[in-house]
Structures are given as C-alpha cells and as structure tokens.
Design a protein around this motif. Structure first.
Motif, PDB file in Angstrom:
ATOM      1  N   ASP A   1      32.932  22.612  65.661  1.00 22.73           N
ATOM      2  CA  ASP A   1      33.517  21.848  64.561  1.00 22.73           C
ATOM      3  C   ASP A   1      32.580  21.787  63.368  1.00 22.73           C
ATOM      4  O   ASP A   1      33.009  21.962  62.221  1.00 22.73           O
ATOM      5  CB  ASP A   1      33.828  20.415  65.016  1.00 22.73           C
ATOM      6  N   ILE A   2      31.312  21.500  63.633  1.00 23.97           N
ATOM      7  CA  ILE A   2      30.355  21.294  62.548  1.00 23.97           C
ATOM      8  C   ILE A   2      30.191  22.536  61.693  1.00 23.97           C
ATOM      9  O   ILE A   2      29.841  22.455  60.513  1.00 23.97           O
ATOM     10  CB  ILE A   2      28.988  20.826  63.117  1.00 23.97           C
ATOM     11  N   GLU A   3      30.492  23.699  62.254  1.00 21.84           N
ATOM     12  CA  GLU A   3      30.328  24.962  61.536  1.00 21.84           C
ATOM     13  C   GLU A   3      31.629  25.484  60.920  1.00 21.84           C
ATOM     14  O   GLU A   3      31.594  26.443  60.154  1.00 21.84           O
ATOM     15  CB  GLU A   3      29.770  26.031  62.480  1.00 21.84           C
ATOM     16  N   THR A   4      32.768  24.864  61.259  1.00 21.52           N
ATOM     17  CA  THR A   4      34.050  25.446  60.837  1.00 21.52           C
ATOM     18  C   THR A   4      34.991  24.500  60.118  1.00 21.52           C
ATOM     19  O   THR A   4      35.860  24.952  59.378  1.00 21.52           O
ATOM     20  CB  THR A   4      34.794  26.011  62.061  1.00 21.52           C
ATOM     21  N   VAL A   5      34.881  23.194  60.309  1.00 22.13           N
ATOM     22  CA  VAL A   5      35.814  22.271  59.674  1.00 22.13           C
ATOM     23  C   VAL A   5      35.566  22.252  58.168  1.00 22.13           C
ATOM     24  O   VAL A   5      34.440  22.012  57.719  1.00 22.13           O
ATOM     25  CB  VAL A   5      35.665  20.858  60.258  1.00 22.13           C
ATOM     26  N   ASP A   6      36.617  22.510  57.389  1.00 16.39           N
ATOM     27  CA  ASP A   6      36.433  22.567  55.939  1.00 16.39           C
ATOM     28  C   ASP A   6      36.799  21.240  55.289  1.00 16.39           C
ATOM     29  O   ASP A   6      37.350  20.331  55.913  1.00 16.39           O
ATOM     30  CB  ASP A   6      37.228  23.724  55.322  1.00 16.39           C
ATOM     31  N   SER A   7      36.488  21.134  54.017  1.00 13.91           N
ATOM     32  CA  SER A   7      36.660  19.882  53.281  1.00 13.91           C
ATOM     33  C   SER A   7      38.122  19.483  53.169  1.00 13.91           C
ATOM     34  O   SER A   7      38.465  18.299  53.270  1.00 13.91           O
ATOM     35  CB  SER A   7      36.036  19.990  51.898  1.00 13.91           C
ATOM     36  N   ALA A   8      39.016  20.470  52.955  1.00 13.64           N
ATOM     37  CA  ALA A   8      40.431  20.156  52.797  1.00 13.64           C
ATOM     38  C   ALA A   8      40.997  19.542  54.072  1.00 13.64           C
ATOM     39  O   ALA A   8      41.755  18.560  54.023  1.00 13.64           O
ATOM     40  CB  ALA A   8      41.211  21.415  52.426  1.00 13.64           C
ATOM     41  N   TYR A   9      40.628  20.111  55.209  1.00 13.53           N
ATOM     42  CA  TYR A   9      41.122  19.596  56.500  1.00 13.53           C
ATOM     43  C   TYR A   9      40.618  18.175  56.730  1.00 13.53           C
ATOM     44  O   TYR A   9      41.380  17.279  57.111  1.00 13.53           O
ATOM     45  CB  TYR A   9      40.660  20.508  57.633  1.00 13.53           C
ATOM     46  N   LEU A  10      39.336  17.960  56.484  1.00 13.01           N
ATOM     47  CA  LEU A  10      38.749  16.653  56.762  1.00 13.01           C
ATOM     48  C   LEU A  10      39.295  15.591  55.817  1.00 13.01           C
ATOM     49  O   LEU A  10      39.623  14.475  56.233  1.00 13.01           O
ATOM     50  CB  LEU A  10      37.228  16.742  56.658  1.00 13.01           C
TER      51      LEU A  10
END
Length: 673
Positions: free
Chosen positions: A133-142
């Motif tokens: 998650d820490i390497e792949t979750v982007d700003s738009a998703y979060l």
C-alpha cells in the motif's frame, strides 16, 4: 519539510468492558507521532510525493484539521498492508459467483472447489504480484476515501454519537485486509443508502443511535438471503468489495460484506474473532457494534443484531477474542520485540486488541500456571503461548513472558482445553500437558495414567452441530395401517429422545400386521430423517416395498425428497417442503407384522460408519499422539480395550470426511472438548 508541521497524537484505542475509549497518548512508547509519519513516508519510496499531496491538501485550511489527522492515521499504518493481483486470483474468485449461480441446485461447494482447481491449476499466493500500500496508493484514491468517509460521518444522523477516534478506526479505513484495492465507497453508498430512508424519516425510532441504523440496515439486507459455506479454496486473500456483495462464502466473506456496507453508510463496526473456537477446530468471526451508550452488540448471518451480554455468544467455548483494527497495536508489537525472539504469525504485526472480557462470563483476569505442571528445562524463547486444540495440533491464541518458571496469562475465558508452548525454530515446544480450568478455578490436567479402560465410540466429531437435526426427531412416530391414506392407523413407536448413534434400533409396540408403514415427523420438523428400515418379526433383512410419501422438499430441487428415506444412503435425507405434515413410508404389498425398526437421523456424516477404517489416538507426554490401533468398523460403533484413562483422545477416519475432534471418555461416553 512543510508537511511535517507539528506533532499530532495519533488515534489509539483501548477496550475496557463494553466501551471504546479514545486516547491521545500516542501509539508507541517514546516515539512521537511525527516520527511514525516520517518513517512511513520514507518507506513509500517513489510514492512519497503522492502521499505528501494528500497531507498538503489538508494542512492548508484549518477547517480540514481533522482530515489532516485522518490522512496521517492512514499513512502511518499503510506500511503494514500488502495486497495481491494476478489472473489466477481472478480465476479463483469466480468460485463465489458459482456459489451464487448454483444455489439450490444440489451442487456441493467441495465440487465447485475441485472444478476450479481442475480448470485453473493449483492456487499459490506467492505466484501473484504482491503490492505494498505504502508504495502504490495514490493521492486521488486516498483523498476520495477520506472525503467519502467524512461525508457519511457528518451527514448521517447517527454520526453525532461517533467520536473521531471511533471514526478513524472503524469508518475511515479504505481496506479490511489483503484484498485488491478498489474505490468502493460511493457505489455501495448509492446502492444501500436508500434502505435507511425510512429510518431518517421516522419520528419514532432513535435515528441518532448507530445500533438502530445497523439493525434497520441489516434487517433489510438479510431478507435477501446469503449462500453460506465453510468450504473455500485454500489460501485466498480477502475477496474485496465487489465479490463480497454477492453474499456468498464463509463467515469471513459475510463479515467483510457487512463492514463495507456499514462503513459506506457511516455506521462504525468492527470484526471480532476467536482464533480457535474452544470446542471445534475452526476460527470464527462476526461483526460488532456499540450503541450510543457504549453497549456492545454483535451480528452474524443469518441472524439479526443482538446485545452480547443478553445472548448465548458469551457461553460459546473460547479462550480468547480479539478485535481487528486498522491501526497496528504498536504497544503489543514493541513488548514482544523487546523479548528478542521469533513471534508466531498471529502476533507478528498485530492489528488487534483483546476484547475477551466483553464476550465471556467465565473470565479469569490472571491465569497462573502451577509451577509443578511446567516441564523441566530452559526455554530458548522468552515468549510462552497459550494454545488451543485444532485436530492433533495446537495453535497459539495468547502470549506472555516466560522465564522457565513463572507463567501468567491475562484475560482468559475458562472451560476450554489449553496447553502452554514456546515457539522455537519454527515449531512449538510444549511446557505443560493439556489442561482445563473449570468455573471453580480448579485445574484439570490430561496426563495419561497407568489405569486403563474399555471404550465404545459412536462418533468421530462432536454431535453438538447435529442437535438441530436430532432434536427434530423427538415426537416423530412410526405408524402402521391397512389404509393407504392412514385414516385408521396404529402407532408402532414414538421417539421420545434424540438419537445418540447412526442407527437406533427399537421394537414395535404392536403385534398386528400392516400393509402400509411410515415415519411421520413432528410439528415444525420438516420430517427430517435420513434412513428407516422396517423388519418383520425375527427377520434379519429389512422389508421391501413401494416407497410412498409426501412429495416436495424444502430445497425445491429434488435433492431431499421422501424417497431418500429408503435409498440405503445415510448421507441423503428427507427435508419436507412444509414444516409439518410430511411423511415417508412403504407399501409392503401384503400385511406384515413389524418386529423392529431401525432409523437414522439427518446428519453431517460424523457418526461411525460400518465398513470405514478408523484409528484411535491418545495424547501422550510432551508432543506425541500415540496410536491405539486401526480397525474397520463392522457396525455403527467401535470398541477399544486398554485405553489410558484421564487423557485426550482423537478418532481418525481414513475412509471419508475431515471433521475430527478431541474428546475424553467419562462415565461410559464420549465427552467432546
């Protein structure tokens, strides 16, 4: 760095009794929250910029201060989550679709699993692409997740009684476990939010209470039904929100579904679980809620929402109950890591808190193991585990520090069989014999003695789960008549107690001759029965005749018709479509006198089966199970001689089935533990 503007205390939670409390003392000893955030950002690598976008967005406007704290909470805990992607996973997830599509067709889940395995090959988790998650979750998703979580928290009337701490842990998280990430909040909100329109419009119901919202929602959803099974392909990760909405699978899939829907609608909930049930071999989980007063409730399909302290869940045998959390229990992690030893998987990265007290009335704050019961020697590990039984293995469910002499476990439910072990070089090393602690706080150790006993066995697994079927036979009657419509009939035998074995033999009350004989079930029992055999006086072979009865089965697919009662197969059964009035019988052609009747209850096939090969084991010293010999059963019971007394036993069936459970032999009967 600008995004690290000030120290902020991360949400941490403690469970005391039935209430959730919020603490702002930080989640790791002597480590400020700013360091936790920076550590997470460092682990993000190239994805750090995306996460900093989220932090920058919410630290600009003071009105977004809570959203900034929520973003920090998610990012700080992100390093501990990994998910999987790959074609093989997509192929295996079709299992849940097939469960839904084949509902009512008489196709077993085991057959579906075998078919998927045959079509796609073996499933191996390490063959998939793993993503952190820490390497792949982007700003738009979060940001989308944060915005939707705040929207439902603030707009729903029950949100006024949901604190920010509870919001962070039980509404805000974008995932449950290791499922493939997807944007689920908006779609689920739009699909299920209308189910609560009547509550929001009500002038009578307390719409400000989260438990009222949970009840209204789940009462509507459970009317749609679910396809529940304990069978699933091995080693699959969590299925994700799209598959979970099919409401098929085990308790894991059904609880995941409830979590997605409740969190999408602003109803905080958690997944509580027992690592091993105290009288079975499986883990179990369910959904928990608290009302606006902090009272604890729970839910599991197909039942409604019940207050824990007023429900039978407190009496279910268990040793420990934990609550899944999104945040890492850093205090527990630090305490265990300080002991500098290998940790079992359950506690390696603990996203859990102990809630055992809330689910038991036979609670022991401190379980002190007698020093005389501890084996001699020095442990290599400084952590001791309290273990529960799973078949012939033992599984850690609680831990404590161990110096080789003193053993004290905290917050334990009494009554289940337990055993103490350390975890050394990838294996459990036992330090006590199995034992129980009764409600009087007396220890009972299962230590084989020199005395022996003869035993007679009727089952290989606890019949507690069979009680539903066995109790449905109480009040059932066998009848004889010379009228095909049974307008004039005699009672040949009435069942007044639940059957205890595969085949119960009874003598007919009547010496008259009858052409027509039948079994008719009691009221509200759907005439549940597996097999019936009528014998003439002195006969050793059952009477033959034309099978007659009331057609139609509850499943509406022909799988449980009255003809099953005389097919010679104890695994098939009759389940009449109506609660009452069903019967199955024989037209014998000419009147016959009935001497005896042999009947078999509907079951899960855990009784002793004639012709099957069995082996009986007993739990010997240290970690050994010793065999008491193999034998092929010639009837619906097994007899063994010279069995050590005061020990745990386990009966293995090599011919069929997977359900087996430890038991003791006491007062001439099997007592399941």
């Amino acid at each position: 760095m600008k995004v690290l503007i000030k120290l902020f205390f991360v949400c941490s939670f403690a469970v005391i009794g039935n209430f959730l409390f919020f603490s702002c003392t930080g989640t790791k000893k002597n480590v400020p929250a700013v360091a936790l955030l920076e550590s997470a950002l460092q682990q993000a690598g190239e994805n750090r910029a995306e996460l900093e976008k989220v932090l920058s967005r919410y630290q600009t406007d003071p009105a977004d201060s809570l959203k900034y704290k929520a973003a920090c909470f998610l990012i700080e805990n992100m390093p501990y989550y990994t998910y999987y992607k790959g074609k093989r996973l997509e192929q295996y997830l079709t299992y849940y679709t097939l469960l839904q599509e084949t509902r009512g067709m008489g196709i077993s889940p085991n057959l579906l699993v075998d078919s998927i395995h045959y079509m796609y090959g073996a499933f191996q988790l390490d063959s998939l692409q793993s993503c952190k998650d820490i390497e792949t979750v982007d700003s738009a998703y979060l940001c989308n997740n944060i915005e939707w979580a705040f929207k439902v928290w603030q707009e729903q009337p029950w949100g006024k009684h949901v604190s920010f701490a509870v919001f962070c842990e039980y509404l805000l998280p974008y995932r449950i476990g290791d499922e493939t990430l997807s944007s689920w909040r908006e779609n689920i909100y739009r699909k299920y939010n209308p189910l609560l329109d009547s509550l929001r419009a009500s002038g009578v119901l307390d719409k400000a209470d989260p438990i009222v919202a949970a009840r209204c929602l789940l009462d509507s959803i459970r009317k749609e039904g679910t396809v529940f099974t304990t069978v699933a392909p091995a080693n699959l990760p969590h299925v994700g929100p799209e598959v979970a909405q099919q409401k098929t699978g085990s308790c894991r899939e059904t609880t995941d579904f409830v979590v997605y829907v409740c969190r999408a609608l602003g109803i905080p909930c958690a997944i509580d679980f027992m690592p091993i049930r105290g009288d079975e071999n499986d883990s179990h989980q369910w959904i928990s809620f608290t009302d606006k007063y902090g009272t604890l409730y729970y839910h599991e399909f197909p039942n409604g929402v019940s207050e824990v302290r007023k429900d039978g869940v407190c009496a279910i045998p268990k040793i420990k109950v934990y609550r899944n959390t999104f945040s890492l229990n850093r205090s527990m992690q630090e305490d265990m890591q300080a002991l500098d030893t290998v940790i079992v998987p359950l506690f390696e990265d603990p996203h859990l808190v102990d809630v055992t007290f809330s689910y038991t009335k036979d609670f022991k704050k401190e379980l002190k193991i007698p020093g005389s019961a501890i084996y001699r020697g020095r442990p290599r590990s400084r952590i001791a585990y309290l273990c529960a039984s799973r078949l012939m293995e033992w599984e850690p469910v609680a831990w404590t520090e161990f110096d080789g002499r003193k053993l004290v476990f905290k917050d334990i439910q009494k009554g289940s069989v337990m055993r103490v072990a350390t975890y050394e070089q990838g294996h459990l090393r036992f330090w006590t014999d199995p034992f129980e602690v009764d409600i009087s706080n007396e220890f009972h150790f299962y230590t084989p003695s020199d005395s022996v006993q003869d035993v007679t066995l009727f089952a290989k697994y606890t019949l507690r789960g069979e009680d539903f079927f066995r109790n449905r036979m109480i009040g059932g009657t066998f009848e004889g008549s010379n009228d095909p419509a049974f307008r004039e009939k005699d009672i040949l035998y009435r069942i007044d107690r639940k059957p205890e074995r595969l085949q119960t033999v009874v003598q007919s009350y009547s010496s008259k001759a009858y052409r027509y004989v039948r079994y008719i079930g009691p009221r509200d029992a759907h005439c549940n029965i597996a097999e019936v055999a009528f014998y003439g006086s002195g006969d050793t072979v059952p009477l033959k005749g034309k099978v007659i009865g009331t057609p139609g089965c509850f499943q509406k697919d022909g799988s449980h018709e009255y003809t099953n009662t005389f097919d010679g197969d104890v695994t098939t059964s009759y389940d009449y479509i109506e609660p009452s009035g069903g019967w199955a019988g024989l037209d014998l052609g000419t009147p016959k006198q009935i001497g005896k009747i042999v009947y078999t209850p509907r079951s899960y096939d855990n009784y002793i089966r004639p012709g099957d090969e069995y082996e009986l084991f007993y739990c010997a010293k240290r970690d050994k199970w010793e065999s008491l010999g193999r034998q092929v059963s010639g009837a619906d019971s097994l007899s063994y001689k010279n069995v050590p007394a005061h020990t745990l036993l386990l009966l293995k069936n090599y011919s069929r089935g997977v359900q087996e459970r430890i038991f003791k032999y006491e007062d001439g009967r099997q007592v399941w533990r």
